[in-house]
Design an enzyme around this catalytic site. Structure first.
Site, mmCIF file in Angstrom:
data_model
loop_
_atom_site.group_PDB
_atom_site.id
_atom_site.type_symbol
_atom_site.label_atom_id
_atom_site.label_comp_id
_atom_site.label_asym_id
_atom_site.label_seq_id
_atom_site.Cartn_x
_atom_site.Cartn_y
_atom_site.Cartn_z
ATOM 1 N N LYS A 162 38.546 44.451 33.925
ATOM 2 C CA LYS A 162 38.637 42.999 34.031
ATOM 3 C C LYS A 162 37.917 42.321 32.874
ATOM 4 O O LYS A 162 36.908 42.828 32.364
ATOM 5 C CB LYS A 162 38.084 42.508 35.363
ATOM 6 C CG LYS A 162 36.735 43.051 35.779
ATOM 7 C CD LYS A 162 36.457 42.627 37.229
ATOM 8 C CE LYS A 162 35.242 43.333 37.792
ATOM 9 N NZ LYS A 162 34.978 42.955 39.202
ATOM 10 N N ASP A 275 30.116 38.623 45.593
ATOM 11 C CA ASP A 275 31.306 39.374 45.957
ATOM 12 C C ASP A 275 30.900 40.817 46.227
ATOM 13 O O ASP A 275 30.286 41.472 45.365
ATOM 14 C CB ASP A 275 32.342 39.325 44.835
ATOM 15 C CG ASP A 275 33.016 37.964 44.739
ATOM 16 O OD1 ASP A 275 32.819 37.145 45.666
ATOM 17 O OD2 ASP A 275 33.728 37.720 43.756
ATOM 18 N N GLU A 283 30.348 41.055 41.878
ATOM 19 C CA GLU A 283 30.214 39.836 41.067
ATOM 20 C C GLU A 283 29.173 38.926 41.691
ATOM 21 O O GLU A 283 28.915 38.984 42.898
ATOM 22 C CB GLU A 283 31.551 39.074 40.958
ATOM 23 C CG GLU A 283 32.606 39.779 40.143
ATOM 24 C CD GLU A 283 33.844 38.916 39.896
ATOM 25 O OE1 GLU A 283 33.732 37.672 40.015
ATOM 26 O OE2 GLU A 283 34.892 39.484 39.584
ATOM 27 N N ASN A 285 28.785 34.873 41.648
ATOM 28 C CA ASN A 285 29.453 33.636 41.246
ATOM 29 C C ASN A 285 28.481 32.463 41.314
ATOM 30 O O ASN A 285 27.926 32.172 42.383
ATOM 31 C CB ASN A 285 30.647 33.382 42.155
ATOM 32 C CG ASN A 285 31.709 34.469 42.017
ATOM 33 O OD1 ASN A 285 32.581 34.380 41.165
ATOM 34 N ND2 ASN A 285 31.616 35.495 42.845
#
Length: 319
Positions: A162, A275, A283, A285
């Site tokens: 990603k 996440d 992750e 955020n």
């Protein structure tokens, strides 16, 4: 209180699921005064940071999809005159976003209360930030070197690639060792070795959902939004068609949240979305975490109320 929100265009907001809307609705129910502005409305002028803002009135009942609000005339208001300014502009985290954080940071030095801290937003890339907590993350590689990515794929057989500046699952690829498209995928993601990307071991628990855990003032909301991929898909992001199911936090979820939450809160990150897939943090955020409305609708727990409570407490502590 006098609250300003830095948002995308109001007519682009999906009020049935938007967390900024949930926070504004909660604040309005407490008779707080709301103002809105877009990123381009932030200016440095006359030795201070000013926002060209519109007072916002929420309509009740909502008349139609794009008639949920009334806007007042534009006013030039120095940001320190608000009790809080909430930076809720969605990514991409591009150079214009960086410029906005510089302006917001200067406003902070002039006395404005900015949520989240603009410096901490800059310092916490939502992909790379997980590397501060290696005890919680899956096998991960961050590089632009194709040979290292191929070696990582050879070791783990099944990986996810990603970009570091993506959102909503955009340009996320699952790659198997026998994938014939690996070369073109790497060329595209790394722009022929000129852009750094992230590789992680594929986590089969994605089938049970990519859990969004909301941290507010360092404390987790008691429920996570598990975003499950649609059939034939490996991404759980709602923007990629994932289905959101709310569940209570597991012991592992709580361990991750209780470890990370207080540290991020001290850095001025009042609202954070973690996440987590299975037992692994993937992750952090910090720009515009969402999920409040889905949790509230499925459980009755008022996450926006928890956020406005925390905001009021912080504002009062500053007075």
């Amino acid at each position: 209180m006098k609250l300003a929100f830095v948002l995308d265009r109001l007519d682009s907001i999906k009020i049935e699921k938007d967390s900024s809307f949930a926070m504004m609705r909660e604040a309005a129910s407490r008779n707080h005064q709301l103002f809105v502005m877009q990123q381009g409305d932030l200016v440095w002028k006359d030795n201070r940071v000013t926002g060209f803002c519109h007072e916002l009135i929420l309509l009740d009942p909502i008349e139609e999809k794009y008639r949920w609000y009334q806007e007042g005339a534009a006013e030039a208001i120095p940001l320190q005159e608000f009790d809080a300014v909430l930076m809720r502009k969605d990514p991409p985290f591009d150079i214009e976003y960086v410029y906005s954080t510089y302006l917001l940071e200067f406003a902070e030095r002039q006395g404005a209360f900015i949520v989240n801290s603009p410096r901490s937003i800059r310092d916490h890339n939502e992909k790379i930030a997980i590397t501060e907590f290696p005890q919680f993350i899956p096998p991960t590689l961050i590089t632009r070197q194709e040979s290292l990515i191929r070696s990582f794929l050879e070791m783990h057989q099944d990986i996810v690639l990603k970009p570091l500046d993506g959102m909503g699952g955009a340009s996320v690829f699952r790659v198997h060792r026998a994938d014939h498209n690996i070369s073109v995928i790497l060329e595209m993601l790394t722009h022929y070795g000129t852009r750094t990307i992230m590789a992680q071991r594929f986590l089969p628990d994605i089938s049970k959902g990519d859990k969004r855990i909301l941290l507010i003032a360092g404390e987790p909301a008691p429920y996570a939004l598990a975003r499950k991929p649609k059939p034939g898909e490996t991404r759980g992001n709602l923007a990629a068609g994932g289905i959101g199911t709310v569940q209570r936090l597991s012991e592992r979820d709580l361990e991750i949240a209780k470890t990370i939450g207080p540290l991020l809160d001290k850095r001025g990150l009042l609202l954070v979305g973690l996440d987590v897939i299975g037992d692994f943090l993937t992750e952090i955020n910090v720009t515009s975490p969402t999920g409040m409305q889905e949790i509230a609708k499925q459980t009755g727990f008022n996450v926006a109320g928890m956020m406005v409570d925390a905001l009021e407490k912080r504002i009062h502590s500053r007075q």
